[in-house]
Each structure stands twice: as C-alpha cells, then as structure tokens.
Design an enzyme around this catalytic site. Sequence first.
Site, PDB file in Angstrom:
ATOM      1  N   ARG A  83       0.826  -1.198   0.000  1.00 61.55           N
ATOM      2  CA  ARG A  83       0.000   0.000   0.000  1.00 61.55           C
ATOM      3  C   ARG A  83       0.864   1.253   0.000  1.00 61.55           C
ATOM      4  NH1 ARG A  83      -4.528   1.679   3.297  1.00 61.55           N
ATOM      5  NH2 ARG A  83      -3.195   1.315   5.110  1.00 61.55           N
ATOM      6  N   SER A 154       6.330  -5.126   7.993  1.00 61.95           N
ATOM      7  CA  SER A 154       5.944  -6.097   9.025  1.00 61.95           C
ATOM      8  C   SER A 154       6.614  -7.455   8.826  1.00 61.95           C
ATOM      9  CB  SER A 154       4.421  -6.228   9.068  1.00 61.95           C
ATOM     10  OG  SER A 154       3.852  -4.960   9.251  1.00 61.95           O
ATOM     11  N   ASP A 208       3.528  -2.374  12.611  1.00 64.44           N
ATOM     12  CA  ASP A 208       2.132  -1.933  12.681  1.00 64.44           C
ATOM     13  C   ASP A 208       1.691  -1.475  14.084  1.00 64.44           C
ATOM     14  OD1 ASP A 208       2.337  -4.528  13.557  1.00 64.44           O
ATOM     15  OD2 ASP A 208       0.721  -5.335  12.314  1.00 64.44           O
TER      16      ASP A 208
HETATM   17 MG    MG Z   1      -3.167  -5.454  10.591  1.00 60.55          MG
END
Ligand code: MG
Length: 489
Positions: A83, A154, A208
Amino acid sequence: MENLKNSESCDPSSFLRHFRKSSATPVMLLRHIAQAMATEMQEGLDHPGERKLKMLPTYLECLPTGNERGLFYAIDLGGTNFRVLRVQLDGKEGRILKQESIQVPIPQEVMTGSSKDLFGFLAKTIVQFVSREADLGFECVALNQKRDIGFTFSFPVNQTKVNGGSINAWTKGFSISDGVGEDVVDQLEIALADMGSVNTKVVCLVNDTVGTLAQCRYWNDDAMVGVILGTGSNACYVERAAAISCWSSPPEADDLTVVNIEWGNFCSELLPRTFADEGLDADSLNPGQQEFEKMIGGMYLGEILRRVLLKMAEDTGLFGSEIPERLTKPFSLLTPHMSTMHGDDTSSLEVVGSVIEEAIGVKYTTLATRKVVYDVCDIIAERGARLSAAGIVGILTKINRCGDLMLSCLTTPNDTEVKKTVIAIDGSLYEKYPKFRNYMEDAMKEMLGEDYANNVTTTLSKDGSGVGAALLAAAISTELRLGDVGVTK
Ligand code: MG
Ligand code: ADP
C-alpha cells in the site's frame, strides 16, 4: 486437563466443566500474569535480545502532536498487498485535509524472486503514485524538497536507527532468495534512485503496532500503548529513552521513545494452557515460540476450537458415533466461524447449527450439541480476551499507569494525581468480534478496579499501519525542520 487426556469416554457436560476449569482466568491470576509481563519487559530492556521479550527499540524521538503541516507519504508492506498512501496535513485546525491510497497485490513472481525484484516493484509503484500527486489536487512538494515517507515493514527486522534496519528473515509466504542481513531502507532507496526523478526520503521504519500508537497519539496526547489483535498479536508503548541501553546516542535522559515489545512470545507457567494449546504448538511451524500469541491471535482461536471439538467428538460422541471428517483437518474452523457462532442470539442457536453444517459438514445437530459448541467458543474467546487484558495491564504496570493494582479495589485513587491513559488497538478481533472486545474491557475494569479504570480508555485505531506511518513521517520531518532535538512528551 490431565484427567481428560486419557479419558476413554465421558459426557459432553463433564468434559465442558473440566475444560472451563482449566481455561479459567480469575482476576488474581490475571494480576499475576500482568505482573509477570511487566517483569519480563524490564528483563528484556536490561538484556537486549536475550530474553523472551525482545523489547525492540524504535529509535523514535518524537510522536505526532497534531501540529504537523504539509504533504507526507507512507508505504506499508506486510502481507500479500503493498500500500502507498499520502496525507495532506494542516495543523490542529485542519487536521487531515485529504488522504489518498492505492493497494496493489504483490505478484507471485516478485514474492519468490530476488530482493532487487521486490524493491524494484515497490519503487515503481511508489513513483507511479507520486506522479499523480498534482492530478488529485494535493498540494505539491516544492521541487527542491524531498517527500518524506514513513515505512511500515511487518517482517522481522534488526533495527539499528529510526530509518534503518536489516532484514532477519522473509516470512508470510515471501521466499526471496537474498536480502537477509541487508538494510531494508537502503535497498528501497537504491531502487528509487534507479527509477530516476522522484525526490523521496524514508524517514522512519516502523511496524504496525507503532503506526497504531502514532495514529492515536496524533489526536490524543494520552495515547501510551499500541496493540494489534489481528492474525497475530503484539504491542508497543511509550518508554523513557534512557531505558534503551543499546542506544548509542540517545536524546536527553528524560525524553521519550517507543518500544516494540513483541509480546506474542511472552510465556509463563501462569498461562492457563490446555491439551489444545499443547497440540497446536507441537504441530505449528514454530513450536515453543509465541506462546502468548497462540492463545489470543486470530490465526489460532478457531484452531483451538477445532481441537477441542475434535477431542469432544472422540471422547464424548458430541457429533454422534462418527468423527466428522472435516474436523480432523487443521484450520478447518477459523476465528470468523467462531465469532459468528458466538454472536448467535437466537434461542434455537440456528446460526451455530448452520456454521457447524457449513464448516464441519454435520447436517443435523441437537440444541444441546449446539449449546455445547457455543459454550466452547465462549470459553476460548473469554480466555483470549482476558489474557490480552492482562498483557495491557502488564504494560500499564510497567509505566506506572495502573494505580496500586493489588489495592485498587480497596482504595479510591486521588483523581487529581491520576493521569489519563489511552490504549490504541487495531485488528479484526477487537474491531469485529464484539464479545471478545467486551470480555477484554471487562477484565481490564476488574483488574484495575472500577474507579481507576475510568482513567484508562481503549480505542480502535484503524489502519495505523498506513496513516500512522505517514503521521510519524510528518512528526519527524517537523522536528528536523524546527531543528528541535527535544522529544514530544
Ligand atoms: Mg493489521
Ligand atoms: P492482519 O492481522 O493480517 O493485519 P486483521 O486485523 O484483519 O488482519 O486480522 C485478521 C484475523 O482476524 C484473521 O485471523 C481472521 O481469522 C480474524 N478475523 C477476521 N474477521 C473476524 C471476525 N469477524 N471475527 C473474529 N475474527 C475475525
């Protein structure tokens, strides 16, 4: 569950009674778990990388305040999608004036190619998105000025500075042939430079939980903790910079930073584990690791349920004389199945019946059987939610924001001295599983005492991994522009 392990047969209600007992989380146990979490956090800080809690430094010296202005970017690589996002900020009056994002699936050949292929793909996507800045009415960045990017990555990283760290391993279906040990930000910057024209700079590399906390902090100075309750589970919190022993050039001693706990790997004799947890762990890709996460994460709750129902089918004939074939298949029951059944408020438990039919393939069930299945969902979700609450209270204990835990039900704290604390939470378990959320919030009240609990708020901080990272980029670039090395308190 000792007495259940070897039992040849028993009736569902006595099985359930034993299972409920071995999953129990009375408030005193939760308080001890919270204390153990706080102790392990300190251990992890004192012995970097050597204890069960990694307590990873983020090297952040500021968090968003709401005063940030300008155009900022974030990129988010965490799973199957990539993203890119931009926000236009206008200080406390205008806040987030405009926000835009794109999401693209990572092509299979890129997920299994070289790191050059992957970072080339990311850079190309970023450049395309940046080039449409003006078309969409965003205020353009001046020609001589760089676009600041917050990077949410992540995967396991050995972070060495606020905007750099080497990749420990590729996980989650990525099997990149190289890149381990390389700096993730350097690789992206090189790929961007290869593309030519865009003027960008990655100013922070975060995970995150940190994005979740940052997004909430942008609106509320009292945000101190970020928690993920999704596929997996993790948390971060605001800590004194002086507590980070491996930081070679920390800011002032009383300045603040953020620590990524990696709490999923918490383990303790105190955790109420059952035969289902033991089996799940033994059959997992990482036995002996992530014990806490395996009791609360969305990836696991449904699988715990399947294991319990399978054992009940075998030992108590819950679904009749035959064992349903599908129940023997790992991960045939998922956490959304569990939350759907648990949300059934019909008196005949029709929803439970239809999920059993659809997921397990058992067409006809009695109300008594459906009630047993409902109760097993309830026990597993309640345990997971209450343990999550204990983890949060453990953090509050560590940062002295929990009142006098052991006495809090006996004393009324002096309101004028008590600081408000906000816990920012993201993830489907919190967002889409109301009974899980309610059990968690009730357990926090029980542990903290009703009076003190009024000072602690949990709130959904959705999409922190995107917007939160852009807000962090904004905060960092604002600090740099002001030449202010002080840290947001
Ligand atoms: Mg998530
Ligand atoms: P991620 O952790 O990958 O960022 P999410 O926060 O959406 O993503 O969490 C996904 C996890 O939440 C999955 O394990 C899924 O099984 C679980 N989940 C998704 N929807 C629900 C729901 N309605 N109720 C309970 N669990 C859910």
